[in-house]
Scaffold this motif. Sequence first.
Motif, PDB file in Angstrom:
ATOM      1  N   ASP A  98       0.811  -1.222   0.000  1.00 36.93           N
ATOM      2  CA  ASP A  98       0.000   0.000   0.000  1.00 36.93           C
ATOM      3  C   ASP A  98       0.841   1.267   0.000  1.00 36.93           C
ATOM      4  O   ASP A  98       0.325   2.363  -0.266  1.00 36.93           O
ATOM      5  CB  ASP A  98      -0.922   0.028   1.226  1.00 36.93           C
ATOM      6  N   ALA A  99       2.138   1.146   0.316  1.00 40.98           N
ATOM      7  CA  ALA A  99       2.997   2.331   0.429  1.00 40.98           C
ATOM      8  C   ALA A  99       4.116   2.330  -0.604  1.00 40.98           C
ATOM      9  O   ALA A  99       5.065   3.119  -0.486  1.00 40.98           O
ATOM     10  CB  ALA A  99       3.570   2.416   1.829  1.00 40.98           C
ATOM     11  N   GLN A 100       4.026   1.474  -1.604  1.00 39.68           N
ATOM     12  CA  GLN A 100       5.059   1.434  -2.640  1.00 39.68           C
ATOM     13  C   GLN A 100       5.119   2.752  -3.402  1.00 39.68           C
ATOM     14  O   GLN A 100       4.116   3.449  -3.561  1.00 39.68           O
ATOM     15  CB  GLN A 100       4.769   0.290  -3.628  1.00 39.68           C
ATOM     16  N   GLY A 101       6.314   3.081  -3.904  1.00 43.78           N
ATOM     17  CA  GLY A 101       6.465   4.274  -4.737  1.00 43.78           C
ATOM     18  C   GLY A 101       6.748   5.555  -3.984  1.00 43.78           C
ATOM     19  O   GLY A 101       6.873   6.617  -4.599  1.00 43.78           O
ATOM     20  N   ARG A 102       6.884   5.496  -2.676  1.00 45.33           N
ATOM     21  CA  ARG A 102       7.134   6.708  -1.883  1.00 45.33           C
ATOM     22  C   ARG A 102       8.616   6.891  -1.549  1.00 45.33           C
ATOM     23  O   ARG A 102       8.976   7.848  -0.858  1.00 45.33           O
ATOM     24  CB  ARG A 102       6.331   6.660  -0.585  1.00 45.33           C
ATOM     25  N   GLY A 103       9.462   5.966  -1.979  1.00 46.67           N
ATOM     26  CA  GLY A 103      10.884   6.068  -1.678  1.00 46.67           C
ATOM     27  C   GLY A 103      11.250   5.672  -0.267  1.00 46.67           C
ATOM     28  O   GLY A 103      12.343   6.003   0.209  1.00 46.67           O
ATOM     29  N   LEU A 104      10.371   4.937   0.416  1.00 44.09           N
ATOM     30  CA  LEU A 104      10.622   4.595   1.810  1.00 44.09           C
ATOM     31  C   LEU A 104      11.788   3.608   1.953  1.00 44.09           C
ATOM     32  O   LEU A 104      12.614   3.739   2.861  1.00 44.09           O
ATOM     33  CB  LEU A 104       9.357   4.017   2.452  1.00 44.09           C
ATOM     34  N   ALA A 105      11.855   2.626   1.059  1.00 48.47           N
ATOM     35  CA  ALA A 105      12.940   1.642   1.136  1.00 48.47           C
ATOM     36  C   ALA A 105      14.296   2.315   0.947  1.00 48.47           C
ATOM     37  O   ALA A 105      15.255   2.031   1.675  1.00 48.47           O
ATOM     38  CB  ALA A 105      12.737   0.545   0.097  1.00 48.47           C
ATOM     39  N   ALA A 106      14.377   3.213  -0.011  1.00 46.74           N
ATOM     40  CA  ALA A 106      15.632   3.923  -0.248  1.00 46.74           C
ATOM     41  C   ALA A 106      16.009   4.777   0.960  1.00 46.74           C
ATOM     42  O   ALA A 106      17.172   4.807   1.383  1.00 46.74           O
ATOM     43  CB  ALA A 106      15.515   4.789  -1.493  1.00 46.74           C
ATOM     44  N   ALA A 107      15.026   5.480   1.513  1.00 46.35           N
ATOM     45  CA  ALA A 107      15.299   6.354   2.651  1.00 46.35           C
ATOM     46  C   ALA A 107      15.782   5.572   3.865  1.00 46.35           C
ATOM     47  O   ALA A 107      16.763   5.949   4.521  1.00 46.35           O
ATOM     48  CB  ALA A 107      14.043   7.148   2.994  1.00 46.35           C
ATOM     49  N   LEU A 108      15.106   4.463   4.164  1.00 46.77           N
ATOM     50  CA  LEU A 108      15.487   3.679   5.331  1.00 46.77           C
ATOM     51  C   LEU A 108      16.821   2.976   5.112  1.00 46.77           C
ATOM     52  O   LEU A 108      17.644   2.884   6.032  1.00 46.77           O
ATOM     53  CB  LEU A 108      14.393   2.662   5.655  1.00 46.77           C
ATOM     54  N   SER A 109      17.055   2.483   3.901  1.00 49.19           N
ATOM     55  CA  SER A 109      18.341   1.837   3.599  1.00 49.19           C
ATOM     56  C   SER A 109      19.480   2.826   3.782  1.00 49.19           C
ATOM     57  O   SER A 109      20.548   2.484   4.320  1.00 49.19           O
ATOM     58  CB  SER A 109      18.339   1.280   2.170  1.00 49.19           C
ATOM     59  N   TRP A 110      19.275   4.065   3.300  1.00 44.85           N
ATOM     60  CA  TRP A 110      20.311   5.091   3.457  1.00 44.85           C
ATOM     61  C   TRP A 110      20.576   5.357   4.937  1.00 44.85           C
ATOM     62  O   TRP A 110      21.738   5.445   5.359  1.00 44.85           O
ATOM     63  CB  TRP A 110      19.883   6.379   2.762  1.00 44.85           C
ATOM     64  N   GLN A 111      19.521   5.476   5.719  1.00 44.17           N
ATOM     65  CA  GLN A 111      19.692   5.780   7.144  1.00 44.17           C
ATOM     66  C   GLN A 111      20.408   4.647   7.879  1.00 44.17           C
ATOM     67  O   GLN A 111      21.280   4.890   8.717  1.00 44.17           O
ATOM     68  CB  GLN A 111      18.332   6.063   7.785  1.00 44.17           C
ATOM     69  N   ILE A 112      20.061   3.401   7.562  1.00 44.94           N
ATOM     70  CA  ILE A 112      20.730   2.270   8.200  1.00 44.94           C
ATOM     71  C   ILE A 112      22.204   2.237   7.783  1.00 44.94           C
ATOM     72  O   ILE A 112      23.105   2.050   8.613  1.00 44.94           O
ATOM     73  CB  ILE A 112      20.030   0.949   7.834  1.00 44.94           C
ATOM     74  N   ALA A 113      22.463   2.409   6.487  1.00 45.43           N
ATOM     75  CA  ALA A 113      23.851   2.406   6.007  1.00 45.43           C
ATOM     76  C   ALA A 113      24.657   3.527   6.654  1.00 45.43           C
ATOM     77  O   ALA A 113      25.832   3.342   7.005  1.00 45.43           O
ATOM     78  CB  ALA A 113      23.885   2.529   4.488  1.00 45.43           C
ATOM     79  N   ALA A 114      24.043   4.694   6.815  1.00 48.22           N
ATOM     80  CA  ALA A 114      24.742   5.824   7.436  1.00 48.22           C
ATOM     81  C   ALA A 114      25.093   5.513   8.893  1.00 48.22           C
ATOM     82  O   ALA A 114      26.170   5.895   9.374  1.00 48.22           O
ATOM     83  CB  ALA A 114      23.870   7.076   7.357  1.00 48.22           C
ATOM     84  N   ARG A 115      24.218   4.807   9.595  1.00 45.71           N
ATOM     85  CA  ARG A 115      24.518   4.413  10.970  1.00 45.71           C
ATOM     86  C   ARG A 115      25.728   3.475  11.012  1.00 45.71           C
ATOM     87  O   ARG A 115      26.578   3.576  11.900  1.00 45.71           O
ATOM     88  CB  ARG A 115      23.303   3.710  11.595  1.00 45.71           C
ATOM     89  N   ILE A 116      25.767   2.552  10.057  1.00 47.72           N
ATOM     90  CA  ILE A 116      26.879   1.598   9.999  1.00 47.72           C
ATOM     91  C   ILE A 116      28.196   2.329   9.736  1.00 47.72           C
ATOM     92  O   ILE A 116      29.212   2.077  10.392  1.00 47.72           O
ATOM     93  CB  ILE A 116      26.599   0.546   8.910  1.00 47.72           C
ATOM     94  N   VAL A 117      28.165   3.241   8.762  1.00 51.49           N
ATOM     95  CA  VAL A 117      29.362   4.017   8.426  1.00 51.49           C
ATOM     96  C   VAL A 117      29.819   4.840   9.630  1.00 51.49           C
ATOM     97  O   VAL A 117      31.023   4.933   9.914  1.00 51.49           O
ATOM     98  CB  VAL A 117      29.091   4.928   7.216  1.00 51.49           C
ATOM     99  N   ALA A 118      28.872   5.410  10.364  1.00 53.06           N
ATOM    100  CA  ALA A 118      29.217   6.235  11.523  1.00 53.06           C
ATOM    101  C   ALA A 118      29.926   5.436  12.609  1.00 53.06           C
ATOM    102  O   ALA A 118      30.688   6.005  13.401  1.00 53.06           O
ATOM    103  CB  ALA A 118      27.956   6.897  12.080  1.00 53.06           C
ATOM    104  N   ARG A 119      29.678   4.133  12.641  1.00 52.53           N
ATOM    105  CA  ARG A 119      30.359   3.272  13.616  1.00 52.53           C
ATOM    106  C   ARG A 119      31.728   2.824  13.119  1.00 52.53           C
ATOM    107  O   ARG A 119      32.434   2.068  13.809  1.00 52.53           O
ATOM    108  CB  ARG A 119      29.519   2.019  13.896  1.00 52.53           C
TER     109      ARG A 119
END
Length: 220
Positions: A161-182
């Motif tokens: 129901d929420a496809q097409g809003r860029g949510l997967a990309a946004a969350l993937s970026w945020q998770i990856a950024a957390r990993i990089v920060a560590r």
Amino acid sequence: MLARPVWQSLHAGWAGRAVRHGSAVRLHRDFGPFAAVDPGGDPADLAALANAGEELWLVEPEPLPPPPGFALTRQGQLLQMACDGLAGSARSVTARVLGDADALAMQALAAVTRPGPFHAHTHRLSDFLGVEDGGRLLAMAGERMQPPGHAEVSGVCTHPDAQGRGLAAALSWQIAARIVARGQRPFLHVWPDNAHAVALYQRLGFAESGRPWLSLYTKL
């Protein structure tokens, strides 16, 4: 390439949740089905780590035959991607850290979207981030495998129901950024024929790092 990410994780970030028999080791079943055998070990040792009808998932450099006492359920080559330079910037999506109170909602979302195995305590492997609307969980992402110096972006899924809003990309970026920060290197796995997902991760700065084999075995 992380040639044996499951075995590496079970001796690093997952060590406290590992269960061993002989030369075989697995992630505790409450957290997931992943297992491995020590180099030079006996695959028959895996039989003591699974109940009848239970699946074990192995990620190895080559396709392997079923261990004694198991039947092959599925086998295929994964695309492993790693990020040495996160592209873009923080996405404008409001996400919060999910916890035990969200476990049932996370399992329900995973059941609909099938982002990989999601067991009762999978959400405790890392801080998962989720996006909600009116109290309904629409998308989530977190970390799963934890080899030395690395962390796997995983459990990425969005409700139909929420496809097409860029949510997967946004969350993937945020998770990856957390990993990089560590100070760790983000990596992930995707089926090579999932062109949409591959393109999404390429836009975030991920590139191919290997092609390990996923084998699913069911205990007879």
